[in-house]
Scaffold this motif. Structure first.
Motif, short mmCIF file in Angstrom:
data_model
loop_
_atom_site.label_atom_id
_atom_site.label_comp_id
_atom_site.label_asym_id
_atom_site.label_seq_id
_atom_site.Cartn_x
_atom_site.Cartn_y
_atom_site.Cartn_z
N ILE A 148 -1.83 -5.10 2.53
CA ILE A 148 -1.18 -5.23 1.22
C ILE A 148 -1.55 -4.04 0.35
N ARG A 169 0.41 -0.92 1.36
CA ARG A 169 1.79 -0.96 0.87
C ARG A 169 1.82 -0.69 -0.63
N ASN A 170 0.92 -1.31 -1.36
CA ASN A 170 0.87 -1.19 -2.81
C ASN A 170 0.66 0.26 -3.25
N ASP A 203 9.69 -8.54 -4.36
CA ASP A 203 8.61 -9.54 -4.37
C ASP A 203 7.23 -8.94 -4.61
N TRP A 204 7.16 -7.81 -5.29
CA TRP A 204 5.89 -7.12 -5.48
C TRP A 204 4.86 -7.98 -6.20
N LYS A 215 4.65 -11.23 -6.09
CA LYS A 215 4.22 -12.24 -5.12
C LYS A 215 3.19 -11.64 -4.16
N GLN A 216 3.41 -10.41 -3.73
CA GLN A 216 2.47 -9.75 -2.83
C GLN A 216 1.13 -9.50 -3.51
N ARG A 222 -0.68 -12.74 -3.74
CA ARG A 222 -1.23 -13.06 -2.42
C ARG A 222 -2.51 -12.30 -2.18
N TRP A 223 -2.53 -11.01 -2.52
CA TRP A 223 -3.73 -10.20 -2.37
C TRP A 223 -4.87 -10.80 -3.18
#
Length: 97
Positions: free
Chosen positions: A51, A54-55, A66-67, A69-70, A73-74
Motif C-alpha cells: 500500500i 502504491r501511495n 478508492d485512495w 479506502k486504501q 486499510r493501511w
C-alpha cells in the motif's frame, strides 16, 4: 529507513535471549515474543509495504478512486501491527520479571 534495522535487530536480540536462556522458565515468553515480532515483519512486508509503495506514486491527478479506502486499510493494518509489537514487548518485560 530505520525500521528494517530495528525489526531485524529486535529479532536477533530476542533469538539470542531465547537461546541463552533456554533453560529458564520464561523462555516460552521470549519465544512467543519473537514469533509476534516475526509476525509484525511479515505483516509489514505483505500488507503495509505494498500500500505504501502504491501511495508513493499517487498525485492529486492520478490517485485511484478508492485512495481513501486504501489509506484507511493501511491505518487498520498499522494499528494491528502496533498492537502485535506492544504485545511482544509486554511479553519480554514479563519474561524479565
Amino acid at each position: 529507513a530505520v525500521m528494517p534495522v530495528w525489526y531485524i535487530g529486535s529479532l536477533v536480540l530476542v533469538a539470542i535471549w531465547a537461546a541463552a536462556g533456554r533453560h529458564h522458565d520464561s523462555t516460552g515468553l521470549v519465544v512467543t515474543a519473537g514469533a509476534l515480532l516475526l509476525l509484525s515483519v511479515i505483516m509489514s512486508i505483505l500488507l503495509l509495504v505494498p500500500i505504501n509503495n502504491r501511495n508513493k506514486t499517487w498525485t492529486p491527478d492520478n490517485r485511484p478512486a478508492d485512495w481513501k479506502k486504501q489509506l484507511n486499510r493501511w491505518e487498520r493494518f498499522h494499528y494491528v501491527r502496533v498492537a502485535v509489537i506492544i504485545a511482544a514487548f509486554a511479553l519480554l518485560v514479563t519474561a524479565l520479571t
